[in-house]
Design a protein around this motif. Sequence first.
Motif, PDB file in Angstrom:
ATOM      1  N   MET A 110      11.281   7.581 -35.421  1.00 58.22           N
ATOM      2  CA  MET A 110      10.116   7.457 -36.291  1.00 58.22           C
ATOM      3  C   MET A 110      10.486   7.901 -37.699  1.00 58.22           C
ATOM      4  O   MET A 110      11.211   8.872 -37.886  1.00 58.22           O
ATOM      5  N   TRP A 111       9.998   7.154 -38.696  1.00 58.47           N
ATOM      6  CA  TRP A 111      10.250   7.453 -40.119  1.00 58.47           C
ATOM      7  C   TRP A 111       9.005   7.010 -40.865  1.00 58.47           C
ATOM      8  O   TRP A 111       8.747   5.829 -41.017  1.00 58.47           O
ATOM      9  N   GLU A 112       8.193   7.978 -41.270  1.00 57.76           N
ATOM     10  CA  GLU A 112       6.874   7.639 -41.811  1.00 57.76           C
ATOM     11  C   GLU A 112       6.518   8.591 -42.955  1.00 57.76           C
ATOM     12  O   GLU A 112       6.678   9.811 -42.834  1.00 57.76           O
ATOM     13  N   ALA A 113       6.055   8.014 -44.070  1.00 56.91           N
ATOM     14  CA  ALA A 113       5.569   8.800 -45.211  1.00 56.91           C
ATOM     15  C   ALA A 113       4.052   8.797 -45.217  1.00 56.91           C
ATOM     16  O   ALA A 113       3.413   7.757 -44.992  1.00 56.91           O
ATOM     17  N   ALA A 185      -0.830  15.384 -38.207  1.00 60.92           N
ATOM     18  CA  ALA A 185      -0.726  14.533 -39.390  1.00 60.92           C
ATOM     19  C   ALA A 185      -0.812  13.053 -39.059  1.00 60.92           C
ATOM     20  O   ALA A 185      -1.356  12.267 -39.844  1.00 60.92           O
ATOM     21  N   LEU A 186      -0.299  12.636 -37.919  1.00 63.72           N
ATOM     22  CA  LEU A 186      -0.165  11.214 -37.627  1.00 63.72           C
ATOM     23  C   LEU A 186      -0.901  10.764 -36.385  1.00 63.72           C
ATOM     24  O   LEU A 186      -0.954   9.569 -36.081  1.00 63.72           O
ATOM     25  N   GLY A 190      -2.579   6.937 -34.759  1.00 64.08           N
ATOM     26  CA  GLY A 190      -1.870   6.360 -33.619  1.00 64.08           C
ATOM     27  C   GLY A 190      -0.383   6.215 -33.822  1.00 64.08           C
ATOM     28  O   GLY A 190       0.303   5.583 -33.014  1.00 64.08           O
ATOM     29  N   ILE A 191       0.158   6.817 -34.900  1.00 65.54           N
ATOM     30  CA  ILE A 191       1.595   6.693 -35.179  1.00 65.54           C
ATOM     31  C   ILE A 191       2.400   7.604 -34.259  1.00 65.54           C
ATOM     32  O   ILE A 191       3.435   7.203 -33.716  1.00 65.54           O
ATOM     33  N   TRP A 192       1.901   8.842 -34.079  1.00 62.52           N
ATOM     34  CA  TRP A 192       2.594   9.796 -33.196  1.00 62.52           C
ATOM     35  C   TRP A 192       1.534  10.589 -32.462  1.00 62.52           C
ATOM     36  O   TRP A 192       0.824  11.386 -33.065  1.00 62.52           O
ATOM     37  N   THR A 193       1.432  10.346 -31.145  1.00 58.67           N
ATOM     38  CA  THR A 193       0.344  10.915 -30.364  1.00 58.67           C
ATOM     39  C   THR A 193       0.886  11.832 -29.278  1.00 58.67           C
ATOM     40  O   THR A 193       2.101  12.058 -29.162  1.00 58.67           O
TER      41      THR A 193
END
Length: 868
Positions: A110-113, A185-186, A190-193
């Motif tokens: 995962m790589w998310e701003a 944060a995410l 639904g990005i990181w649950t």
Amino acid sequence: MSFHHRMMLQRYGLGCTTSLYSDVLFDPIFTPIFTAVLGTGGFAIGATTITYASIASAIATTAISIGLQALLAQAPKPPKPEDGRAPLNQAIPFRIYAVGRTRVAGARMMWEAKGSNLYSVQAIAGHRIKSFNRFYLNDDEVTVVDNVVTPLTTGGRYGAGSANVRLYTRLGANPETPYAELLSALGADGIWTNNHRGDGQASLAMRAHNADAQDQQTAFPYGAPSPSVEIDGAYCWDFRDPAQSPTDPSTWTWTRNSAVILAWHLCFNEFGFGLDYQKALLPVIDLWKEEADICDEDVPLAGGGTEKRYQCNGWDTTENGPKSGLNAILATCDGHLVARGDGARILTVGKFRESRTATLTDADIVGHNIQYGVLFEDECNRLVPKFTYPATNYTSCDTDFFEDTDAQIAAGRVLTMEGSYEWCHQWRQARRLGKRDWLRQRQEVKGSLDVRLSGINAVYARWVRLETPKRLPKLHGKLVENRRSIVAITKGGFTMDFIEHPEGIDDWNPATEEGQQPPVPPAVNASDIPTPVINLIQAKANGGSVYIRVVIIDPEDGSLTPVVRYRVADADGLGTPGAWVEQPNPSAEPSGGYIDLSTGNVPTDKVLDVQAAFIASNRRYSNWSVTETVTSTSDPIAPAALTSFTLTGSAPRLGNASFSFSTGNDAHVRTVVIYRVAAGSAFDPDTATLMATRAVAPSASYSLTDGDTTRTNLLTNPTFDTDTAWTKGSGWTISGGKATHAPSASSAALQQAVAAGLSVGSVYRYGGVVSGATVGAATARLRGGTDVIGPVNFSSNGTKAGKMTAVAGNTDFGIIAGNTWDGSVDDLILFAETVSCAPQGFWDYYAVPYNQSGVAGPQSGPQTATIF
């Protein structure tokens, strides 16, 4: 036609040829059926398809380290160590596994701003690992305290202004714990649950917070930080430890032992070969223990101290397949692996032993191809060992090379080969491995032998002694090394590639052969302070206490203060390390290009992690050096043998055995341990039953007992001194100190009521001596109500011992003789078993003295006891 029938026809066909033939029968147990490495296609034998590839497959394969075997020169190789600096970026990345201690970045999951934060998660290994040791952002090693990258060694990077970086880790438990900060944060997006746990997956998470505009270049000069880590990798089943179970990974330990790691890769690594350990390891487990012990042997170093003979550290991906890791592991120990026809795998590491040697005679060989000399295109006059060097942040590095200048002059040029030992992280070990390959490469006698089925033992052996006065008189009596063997039915059975075994291959003089430590470029951290390079580490005993000697390379900067720190590697017995303890050495002076440092007294007889750093005058630290491990042995001298060890008391031994022993005038002895093994079995303290441990002093005598001394015989007149107490059935007589039965018309009992009574549900041990028996059957029984028949009968001669559990109505003990049984009984025993009783059976006892550091002295024994 069956497979066995076809092989028999082949045998008879060979017997009709004019070549020498050995009359051996085909044994399907040792028929080699192995993994294919060449070709496609096949033919059917009965219901089984045998591929052409399997006929040419390897029975014995040695470590592929310098490309001597053209057939396997293109074998897959693990990633370069430099590849562990940056994470893989693929839609569906290959899984990663890691052993020993190594640096790896894994694969990005995962790589998310979001807002001012950058979040990332990297899969480090597809299995549980022991620990995360060091952290890197790009090429900067950073210090992490409570998940926060501190500015101790970064000079403002990753912490200037409002910028900060947090790193989080998971070791790969199953189930695993989600990353709480990423969830908050995410999770809503639904990005990181909570479902992103990564069960059984070691991982690394990062949160990087932007700096203010004016500080951004200082905080993140290379752009977004790219994390990588030094880890201690997989837990492995160490088959030498009886406390570890192959079916319970929670009992396994972390290791660098090449043999133990190879067993894990063959049988337990999810990404390895997936062999059944009950077939691959257990039938030959004693051989594997021998190899693991050799890997753990201490090799002396030129500057003092020791290191283990063969250690393994590395990582690989499933892109390469399990053979890639197999070759890398074998290369770390100069390994030779045999795949036996019954599924067993036999490892032989690089140390010659006569026990691993077989013999080939003229009658076993049907053809040969011998090369007495080296072809120009195969010539090598310089060998450069290459290994992975932790001191240069895990990059490939060369050691001092081996060369023949006379051969270079004759050839007119330098002909170089590289010894590739990528999963070797010790430069001295790489030199030892390089010497072995160098001596083999210089051998002029090489070739292949066509071996008939009678030579199958030699095919499975690493070393072969040739008794060939007729076929190969020049090699008669020579020792050769089996480099690779394949099934070759058309050539009589097998083809063996060999090389003459070099003399002195196991000799090692560290003073002249160790060479120089490879140079380390003066890598500085963001504070412009170089990182120390450790040359030598050694535990030094001093009057019962221990300090650690650390030798580092002189940085040639007198303004730097060297500091050493240590911690207990396993502080709680669960693998959790203790706190670091620092020891500055401001008065240490350089000498001969090195600085000799020492700590104060450290915890004795513990495994310690040790690092070194430099402190500048502004109190800023360099990066800490590579972690070295040492055992703080306070007393390395083994105690002397016991002056006596005897079995005391007299037979019969009712649930116990008593002993006495004496120590000599030896200041090193601290404890004596008594072990028990089955009578006649080999003694190994790692697997024997520990019976008792006694603290001792020099020149003293002691006694101890294994079992319950309160047991008494419940029988009256058990030795038949008189014709009393026993009720005799038909054919029974008592005389001469025995009860004798002669054949009679029907079965009859010799019995007596137990005066003390028999307790329902209690276990009673019984026994006796039978003599003169020739025919018929006799059994021991508890009588009254429902008879309880003892599992050990009295039909044959010898000492008998067994157990029976009393049921309701039992009042008597007796020997029931069949009508045809003839024989005598004597010394009958019956007593109630307790939990304190020593186990019933025939046992050998050994006594071993130990010093305060657990170093064992010579064993005493066996003392053999029969315990009823």
